[in-house]
Enzyme design. Structure first.
Site, PDB file in Angstrom:
ATOM      1  N   LYS A 108       0.851  -1.202   0.000  1.00 15.31           N
ATOM      2  CA  LYS A 108       0.000   0.000   0.000  1.00 15.31           C
ATOM      3  C   LYS A 108       0.882   1.245   0.000  1.00 15.31           C
ATOM      4  CE  LYS A 108      -3.999   1.951   2.502  1.00 15.31           C
ATOM      5  NZ  LYS A 108      -4.944   1.786   3.631  1.00 15.31           N
ATOM      6  N   SER A 141     -10.510   0.052   6.976  1.00 10.11           N
ATOM      7  CA  SER A 141      -9.842   0.140   5.672  1.00 10.11           C
ATOM      8  C   SER A 141      -9.157  -1.137   5.199  1.00 10.11           C
ATOM      9  CB  SER A 141      -8.809   1.262   5.683  1.00 10.11           C
ATOM     10  OG  SER A 141      -9.439   2.504   5.559  1.00 10.11           O
ATOM     11  N   SER A 166     -10.059   2.208   2.692  1.00  7.88           N
ATOM     12  CA  SER A 166      -9.095   2.886   1.872  1.00  7.88           C
ATOM     13  C   SER A 166      -8.117   1.959   1.144  1.00  7.88           C
ATOM     14  CB  SER A 166      -8.283   3.854   2.730  1.00  7.88           C
ATOM     15  OG  SER A 166      -7.444   3.141   3.632  1.00  7.88           O
TER      16      SER A 166
END
Lengths: 95, 506
Positions: B78, B195, B171
């Protein structure tokens, strides 16, 4: 509670975010929608409740008070948009 | 050999170990899958040369018998994890061009154990969002086709503004989409209010947010420091367990990181659920809950009962206050954390007449609309005159939320079963444009877990009537991720392995 036009301008300045006059009404609406959403919390009895400070009980670790890092000026400045002679450059602050 | 990207992380590990497969072959297969999937927009930077170099080094270590637990396994990272010399912007414009001169502890642990980085994954800007639509790099598409869409129609939308395609959630949308589309074997993700678990639920993958303090936060771009935790997204419960064991562990660089030893989580996968007590909290049965979600939840409880667990009703009375309290605590911490973006030390700089002008112009241009909104809310609730009414009150409510869980665990409950999300995935451009709160409601089942610092795992549990993945969430005692892996696998076994979509996007 809700915020008015002046409050939105004040908050934006405190957050150091430039906001145009045209953006204020829209922002005001959104912030007030969020404040209306969190107003539900007013109904909770919090008398005598300690505010959370640490979600998992743990002791803060101690270490010897010695320098563990440093002498890396080029790395610190490597991502600076503007730098000179080992310093960050900013607009003139003191007249 | 069949399609190498179809292997699970565990299968690929075993094949590498037995030398029937090389890391170079495996890494090439994944890089080629990434190359064929630009439309999904899951990756914001691909580190192909670096990956091939690491894969060759891994093959050498596998040959010489020095292989680590994740040796040669290609994964995605990420964009909020600092990776030395590589794109790290938390998908924000304000970190324009930022390449950290240091490595996050979580990624350093992964490289120590031999994993191979394929690149950086798209996400909501600063992890603020539930649909990956707030990214500066544009939305991510889910590999799941919208109901009744043909592959042709979806391919056409992929080349355009992506409206109508499904979001992978957020997210960690890039992480979830990439894992579900088999562009990487697993990915790192992070979870402040849901998330990891919500995107896993939306894409038919497995995600775990471990206990606060289980993983080091050093080198993770901070959003809300008392809530943020690292965790993996993977295709099976076993794969998530393998990833977490490497990611977790003590770190002197993060004083909130626990120094307790990391168990072998994989050993918990396949353990018997017999004798475990599972709580079903009545407050999660919210008004307007869809019949489909309710049926899924009941079915999940039946599966666990059939696996030998005891199911009991429990009460978590302050559940409904978790989400509003979160929208005070998280923005407040964000407004403090994101004060560092000033146009002086790194990233974007917009000139101004004086230093205040420089700050205000830089932050207006560098932050997207959702981030600006949350920073303003956070600034407001921390400002003089409002601090006690909002921030202190929310932190008191957080104490009450945590006490609810403590009472349930003290009564002998080993884990709690809830739905992961209120619905299946929605479309890009569908939610939150008029009212930000509409988007926030996505996290109603997951946010309590962050507020209480507990571990939570989302496991795929079936398909909606429209054929989209739905998931259940398991919530555990602090530092008892092992029970979640045991129960998560029981759900996985009962539901049957999720059949992920064929690559219509390639």
């Amino acid at each position: 509670m809700s915020v008015d036009h002046t409050a939105v301008r004040r908050i934006a300045h405190l957050a150091r975010i430039a906001v145009s006059e045209a953006e204020v009404p829209h922002l005001q609406g959104e912030i007030n929608a969020i404040l209306a959403f969190v107003a539900e919390l007013d109904a909770v009895d919090v008398e005598g409740v300690e505010p959370m400070t640490s979600v998992i009980p743990m002791k803060l670790p101690m270490r010897e008070d010695i320098v563990t890092d440093g002498e890396i000026e080029p790395l610190i400045l490597a991502n600076a948009p503007l730098s000179e002679d080992g310093f960050f450059l900013v607009p003139k602050v003191v007249e | 050999m069949t399609d190498l990207t179809a292997l699970t992380l565990a299968e690929a590990r075993d094949a590498l170990k037995s030398r029937t497969l090389s890391s170079v072959e495996l890494t090439e297969a994944h890089l080629s899958a990434i190359e064929r999937a630009p439309g999904l927009n899951a990756f914001v930077a691909v580190t192909a040369d670096h990956a091939m170099e690491r894969a060759r080094a891994s093959d050498a270590r596998l040959a010489s018998g020095e292989a680590g637990p994740l040796e040669g396994l290609p994964i995605g990272v990420k964009d909020l994890y600092a990776t030395r010399g590589v794109h790290t912007q938390a998908c924000s414009h304000i970190l324009d061009g930022f390449k950290p001169p240091y490595e996050s502890t979580v990624t350093a642990n992964l490289w120590r154990d031999g994993a191979v980085m394929l690149g950086k994954l798209n996400m909501d800007e600063f992890a603020m969002g539930s649909s990956n639509e707030t990214s500066y790099y544009g939305p991510v598409a889910s590999p799941w086709l919208p109901p009744n869409w043909s592959a042709e129609r979806a391919r056409a939308a992929l080349g355009g503004d992506k409206r109508g395609l499904l979001t992978p959630g957020g997210s960690s949308g890039g992480s979830a989409s990439a894992v579900a589309a088999k562009l990487c074997l697993a990915a790192t993700a992070s979870d402040t209010g849901g998330s990891i678990r919500q995107p896993a639920a939306f894409t038919g993958t497995v995600g775990i947010k471990p206990t606060y303090g289980r993983c080091s936060r050093y080198g993770m771009v901070a959003f809300a420091s008392s809530l943020d935790q690292a965790g993996p997204i993977a295709r099976t419960v076993r794969d998530a367990a393998i990833m977490l064991r490497t990611m977790a562990g003590a770190d002197p660089k993060d004083s909130t990181c626990a120094d307790s030893p990391v168990p072998d989580y994989e050993a918990a996968v396949g353990r018997s659920a017999r004798g475990l007590t599972i709580g079903v909290p009545r407050e999660y049965r919210m008004d307007g809950m869809s019949g489909e979600i309710e049926a899924l939840w009941t079915r999940g409880a039946e599966w666990l009962r059939a696996a030998g667990a005891r199911i009991v009703d429990v009460s978590l009375p302050h559940t409904r206050y978790a989400l509003p309290a979160y929208y005070i605590v998280a923005p407040a911490e964000a407004s403090s954390n994101l004060a560092r973006y000033d146009g002086v030390r790194y990233g974007l700089r917009e000139p101004g007449a004086d230093i205040t002008d420089l700050y205000e112009n830089t932050r207006a241009k560098g932050f997207g609309a959702e981030v600006r909104r949350r920073l303003m809310i956070g600034t407001y609730v921390l400002s003089a005159g409002y601090y006690d009414a909002y921030y202190v009150r929310a932190q008191k409510i957080r104490t009450l939320i945590k006490r609810d869980f403590e009472a349930v665990f003290a009564a002998g409950v080993d884990a709690i079963l809830t739905p992961a999300t209120p619905s299946a995935a929605f479309g890009i451009g569908e939610k939150g444009s008029a009212d930000p709160v509409e988007m926030y409601l996505n996290d109603v089942f997951t946010v309590t877990v962050n507020m209480a610092g507990l571990p939570g795992l989302a496991a795929p549990a079936g398909l909606s009537a429209e054929g989209l993945p739905l998931a259940l969430q398991l919530i555990g005692r602090p530092f008892d991720e092992e029970t979640l892996f045991t129960l998560g696998e029981a759900i996985e076994q009962s539901a049957g392995r999720m059949r992920l979509p064929d690559p219509w996007w390639a």
